[in-house]
Design a protein around this motif. Structure first.
Motif, short mmCIF file in Angstrom:
data_model
loop_
_atom_site.label_atom_id
_atom_site.label_comp_id
_atom_site.label_asym_id
_atom_site.label_seq_id
_atom_site.Cartn_x
_atom_site.Cartn_y
_atom_site.Cartn_z
N ASN A 149 0.86 -1.18 0.00
CA ASN A 149 0.00 0.00 0.00
C ASN A 149 0.90 1.24 0.00
OD1 ASN A 149 0.88 0.44 2.67
ND2 ASN A 149 -0.82 -0.79 3.49
N TYR A 151 3.36 2.93 -10.35
CA TYR A 151 2.49 2.15 -9.47
C TYR A 151 1.97 3.01 -8.33
CZ TYR A 151 0.82 -1.81 -6.75
OH TYR A 151 0.04 -2.68 -6.05
N ARG A 200 -1.92 3.75 -7.28
CA ARG A 200 -2.47 3.56 -5.94
C ARG A 200 -3.13 4.85 -5.42
NH1 ARG A 200 -1.76 -0.78 -2.49
NH2 ARG A 200 -1.51 -2.64 -3.77
N GLU A 207 -6.45 5.25 -7.09
CA GLU A 207 -7.42 4.32 -6.51
C GLU A 207 -7.91 4.82 -5.16
OE1 GLU A 207 -5.32 0.66 -6.34
OE2 GLU A 207 -5.52 0.24 -8.50
N TRP A 208 -6.98 5.33 -4.35
CA TRP A 208 -7.34 5.84 -3.02
C TRP A 208 -8.25 7.06 -3.15
CZ3 TRP A 208 -6.27 10.59 -0.65
CH2 TRP A 208 -6.56 10.65 0.72
#
Length: 238
Positions: free
Chosen positions: A50, A72, A76, A79-80
């Motif tokens: 994470n 990446y 992330r 997405e968060w």
């Protein structure tokens, strides 16, 4: 037809001349599991981390991984942010009069606001607040608010209550005044459809309704077919 995997001299001869493919080897389940684990091990360690873990371990990666890690990390973060955006509201909040501009007009980019003007004691207002509370939980990406009408808008006439305003990025997109909001025995789904037509919420009610209709038609056709078949059988017996 002869099985090409069968152990016979004829098949061996055919294989030797390349006429049939080599005999298939039986699959080893344990070997397959090991191979699968080995494939999974090829996944870069940062792909399982994470954001906090990426930050903590960023000095441990090889230089060749830096670009991939940054890409990446961006994925992330996106997405968060998407999760945060979807769950930022989730309740029917009370709006104070002096917060109208801040909470509605300047609610933010890509934010839908559904505002219910009400007065305590009016049955239809109470009814709507109940329904809107359920919808606020179902659609947490939309900002649901309620406000006592004459506090929010001084001298707002009771004859216009209940009133629902729908805003998007500070612009009013729809309004429902009095009976336009619905009737006292209105179902939750009816209000949901009404608000969905404004674009403020994304519902799958129409798709579910279409599927239910198709299923009912299919069931009716099947029943008619069975009934017709039974009638034909009785006529043949007669």
């Amino acid at each position: 037809m002869q099985d090409p995997n069968e152990d016979t001299e004829w098949n061996d001869a055919l294989r030797s001349f390349g006429i049939i493919p080599p005999k298939e080897q039986p699959k080893d389940e344990v070997e397959e599991m090991v191979l699968r684990i080995q494939e999974e091990a090829k996944v870069k360690p940062y792909e399982r981390m994470n954001l906090a873990e990426l930050k903590e371990a960023e000095d441990e990666f090889d230089e060749e991984d830096e670009n991939a890690i940054e890409l990446y990390r961006c994925q992330r973060v996106a997405e968060w942010q998407a999760v945060q955006k979807k769950s930022r509201f989730g309740e029917l909040a009370e709006l104070q009069g002096d917060e109208y501009v801040k909470q509605v007009t300047y609610a933010g980019e890509d934010v839908w606001v559904i505002l219910h003007l009400y007065r305590p004691g009016i049955p239809m207002c109470i009814f709507l607040n109940h329904h809107l509370g359920h919808l606020a939980k179902k659609y947490p990406e939309t900002k649901f608010m309620k406000a006592i009408a004459n506090i929010c808008i001084p001298n707002y006439p009771d004859k216009y209550l209940p009133t629902i305003f729908v805003y998007f990025e500070g612009q009013m997109k729809a309004r429902f005044i009095g009976l336009e909001c619905g009737v006292p025995d209105m179902k939750l789904e009816e209000l949901e459809r009404k608000l969905a037509k404004t674009g403020a919420i994304k519902t799958d009610l129409e798709e579910k309704h279409k599927k239910k209709t198709v299923d009912m038609k299919a069931s009716t056709i099947k029943e008619c077919s069975i009934r017709h078949s039974n009638e034909s059988d009785h006529e043949d017996e007669a």
